[in-house]
Design a protein around this motif. Structure first.
Motif, PDB file in Angstrom:
ATOM      1  N   PRO A 102       0.682  -1.128  -0.055  1.00 57.14           N
ATOM      2  CA  PRO A 102       0.002   0.195  -0.041  1.00 57.14           C
ATOM      3  C   PRO A 102       0.822   1.322  -0.043  1.00 57.14           C
ATOM      4  N   ASP A 103       0.452   2.373  -0.252  1.00 58.92           N
ATOM      5  CA  ASP A 103       0.809   3.681  -0.438  1.00 58.92           C
ATOM      6  C   ASP A 103       0.626   4.221   1.270  1.00 58.92           C
ATOM      7  N   LEU A 104      -0.427   3.988   1.817  1.00 62.39           N
ATOM      8  CA  LEU A 104      -0.669   4.497   3.232  1.00 62.39           C
ATOM      9  C   LEU A 104      -1.411   3.584   3.742  1.00 62.39           C
ATOM     10  N   MET A 105      -1.200   3.570   5.047  1.00 63.62           N
ATOM     11  CA  MET A 105      -1.998   2.894   5.872  1.00 63.62           C
ATOM     12  C   MET A 105      -2.584   3.960   6.687  1.00 63.62           C
ATOM     13  N   ILE A 106      -4.068   4.022   7.043  1.00 65.13           N
ATOM     14  CA  ILE A 106      -4.635   4.930   7.907  1.00 65.13           C
ATOM     15  C   ILE A 106      -5.120   4.079   9.220  1.00 65.13           C
ATOM     16  N   TYR A 107      -4.241   4.602  10.257  1.00 62.37           N
ATOM     17  CA  TYR A 107      -4.277   3.601  11.504  1.00 62.37           C
ATOM     18  C   TYR A 107      -5.293   4.241  12.471  1.00 62.37           C
ATOM     19  N   LEU A 108      -6.357   3.615  12.852  1.00 64.00           N
ATOM     20  CA  LEU A 108      -7.301   4.222  13.507  1.00 64.00           C
ATOM     21  C   LEU A 108      -6.979   3.880  15.137  1.00 64.00           C
ATOM     22  N   GLN A 109      -6.594   4.734  15.860  1.00 65.20           N
ATOM     23  CA  GLN A 109      -6.008   4.558  17.412  1.00 65.20           C
ATOM     24  C   GLN A 109      -7.110   4.891  18.238  1.00 65.20           C
ATOM     25  N   GLY A 110      -6.977   4.331  19.334  1.00 65.43           N
ATOM     26  CA  GLY A 110      -8.077   4.483  20.442  1.00 65.43           C
ATOM     27  C   GLY A 110      -7.500   3.906  21.635  1.00 65.43           C
ATOM     28  N   SER A 111      -8.035   4.363  22.753  1.00 67.69           N
ATOM     29  CA  SER A 111      -7.866   3.744  23.884  1.00 67.69           C
ATOM     30  C   SER A 111      -8.756   2.378  24.382  1.00 67.69           C
ATOM     31  N   PHE A 112      -8.314   1.750  25.243  1.00 64.84           N
ATOM     32  CA  PHE A 112      -8.942   0.585  25.405  1.00 64.84           C
ATOM     33  C   PHE A 112     -10.536   0.674  25.638  1.00 64.84           C
ATOM     34  N   ASP A 129     -23.421 -10.355  18.528  1.00 63.13           N
ATOM     35  CA  ASP A 129     -23.785 -11.166  19.625  1.00 63.13           C
ATOM     36  C   ASP A 129     -22.162 -11.850  20.073  1.00 63.13           C
ATOM     37  N   PHE A 130     -21.714 -12.363  18.865  1.00 60.83           N
ATOM     38  CA  PHE A 130     -20.743 -13.310  19.316  1.00 60.83           C
ATOM     39  C   PHE A 130     -19.255 -12.460  19.949  1.00 60.83           C
ATOM     40  N   GLU A 131     -19.446 -11.248  19.749  1.00 65.15           N
ATOM     41  CA  GLU A 131     -18.035 -10.423  20.191  1.00 65.15           C
ATOM     42  C   GLU A 131     -18.436  -9.971  21.713  1.00 65.15           C
ATOM     43  N   GLN A 132     -19.386 -10.195  22.336  1.00 63.10           N
ATOM     44  CA  GLN A 132     -19.956  -9.525  23.486  1.00 63.10           C
ATOM     45  C   GLN A 132     -19.587 -10.335  24.688  1.00 63.10           C
ATOM     46  N   ASP A 133     -19.182 -11.284  24.748  1.00 65.43           N
ATOM     47  CA  ASP A 133     -19.038 -12.274  25.985  1.00 65.43           C
ATOM     48  C   ASP A 133     -17.808 -11.454  26.798  1.00 65.43           C
ATOM     49  N   ASP A 134     -18.151 -11.332  28.126  1.00 74.87           N
ATOM     50  CA  ASP A 134     -16.956 -10.741  28.972  1.00 74.87           C
ATOM     51  C   ASP A 134     -15.595 -11.482  28.945  1.00 74.87           C
ATOM     52  N   GLU A 135     -15.740 -12.564  29.036  1.00 75.99           N
ATOM     53  CA  GLU A 135     -14.398 -13.366  28.795  1.00 75.99           C
ATOM     54  C   GLU A 135     -13.572 -13.028  27.624  1.00 75.99           C
ATOM     55  N   LEU A 136     -14.203 -12.302  26.760  1.00 77.35           N
ATOM     56  CA  LEU A 136     -13.212 -11.896  25.511  1.00 77.35           C
ATOM     57  C   LEU A 136     -12.459 -10.740  25.724  1.00 77.35           C
ATOM     58  N   CYS A 137     -12.728  -9.879  26.956  1.00 74.31           N
ATOM     59  CA  CYS A 137     -12.113  -8.817  27.302  1.00 74.31           C
ATOM     60  C   CYS A 137     -10.476  -9.054  27.415  1.00 74.31           C
ATOM     61  N   ASP A 138     -10.144 -10.042  28.051  1.00 77.11           N
ATOM     62  CA  ASP A 138      -8.593 -10.161  27.999  1.00 77.11           C
ATOM     63  C   ASP A 138      -7.986 -10.511  26.617  1.00 77.11           C
ATOM     64  N   TYR A 139      -8.750 -11.134  25.693  1.00 79.44           N
ATOM     65  CA  TYR A 139      -8.306 -11.247  24.607  1.00 79.44           C
ATOM     66  C   TYR A 139      -8.120  -9.772  23.722  1.00 79.44           C
ATOM     67  N   TYR A 140      -9.266  -9.190  23.755  1.00 82.38           N
ATOM     68  CA  TYR A 140      -9.158  -7.571  23.377  1.00 82.38           C
ATOM     69  C   TYR A 140      -8.061  -6.947  23.892  1.00 82.38           C
TER      70      TYR A 140
END
Length: 218
Positions: free
Chosen positions: A130-140, A153-164
């Protein structure tokens, strides 16, 4: 020919930002294959025992890798090209899953061999990076809020917080210190709402045009 990839953490709005860019540049957008991906919900919802037995993390990364490679080859026939996430970030996701033990060392070595072979094939094409990456940065906190807002729905499990968190904590460092394929434009998603604010969207488009002009690409 301009090739732009939109990168960043899960939930920060890559698909929406890529759509805005595509409209601005009058380009098709090559989206990450999420809808209709049979492996993705299993990756998020399977128990650790099922993950171990079925190898969903490895299968998912292989699936994303092959679809990303296909999109890169398709994108090269267009004068302007916008891709939702890059093949380089796929490696980062695979590495994090390897570090977490979700992808074995043997699987990760195989993944890297496949990626290396694909990148060698790209060397033969007119544009391999690529010529350019637009990187979307944000706090946790912003990441988690956006994931909750979009409501898959499949992204909402509280146990996924550590993975994120494992993905998020080193993402900035990887982009700033290890990613070398292109120029990077960082967009702070804590401060800008490119999707819902007309003013922020116009500011974002101006920033992109300014970078592309400096690079003599528009």
């Amino acid at each position: 020919m301009v090739m732009i990839v939109v990168g960043g953490m899960i939930g920060l709005g890559k698909t929406s930002v890529a759509t805005i860019l595509g409209e601005h540049l009058k380009s098709d957008v090559f989206f990450e294959k999420v809808e209709g991906n049979d492996i993705l919900p299993l990756f998020y919802t399977a128990s650790p025992e099922e993950q171990e037995a079925k190898r969903y993390p490895f299968l998912l990364q292989l699936d994303f890798l092959q679809s990303r490679f296909k999109d890169i080859k398709r994108a090269l026939v267009h004068p302007h090209n916008v891709l939702d996430r890059s093949i380089y970030e796929d490696w980062y996701f695979a590495k994090v899953n390897n570090d977490l033990g979700r992808i074995s060392d043997i699987e990760f070595k195989l993944y890297e061999k496949l990626l290396d072979n694909m990148m060698e094939e790209l060397d033969e094409l007119p544009k391999k990076a690529p010529d350019l990456m637009i990187y979307l940065q944000g706090s946790f906190e912003t990441v988690m809020s956006r994931i909750a807002e979009r409501g898959r729905d499949f992204e909402q499990d509280d146990e996924l917080c550590d993975y994120y968190y494992a993905l998020w904590k080193d993402y900035d460092q990887w982009v700033m210190e290890q990613y070398k394929a292109s120029e990077v434009l960082i967009i702070n998603m804590d401060e800008m709402d490119v999707v819902n604010s007309k003013e922020d969207r116009e500011t974002f488009i101006h920033q992109v045009d300014e970078v592309l002009t400096k690079m003599n690409l528009i």
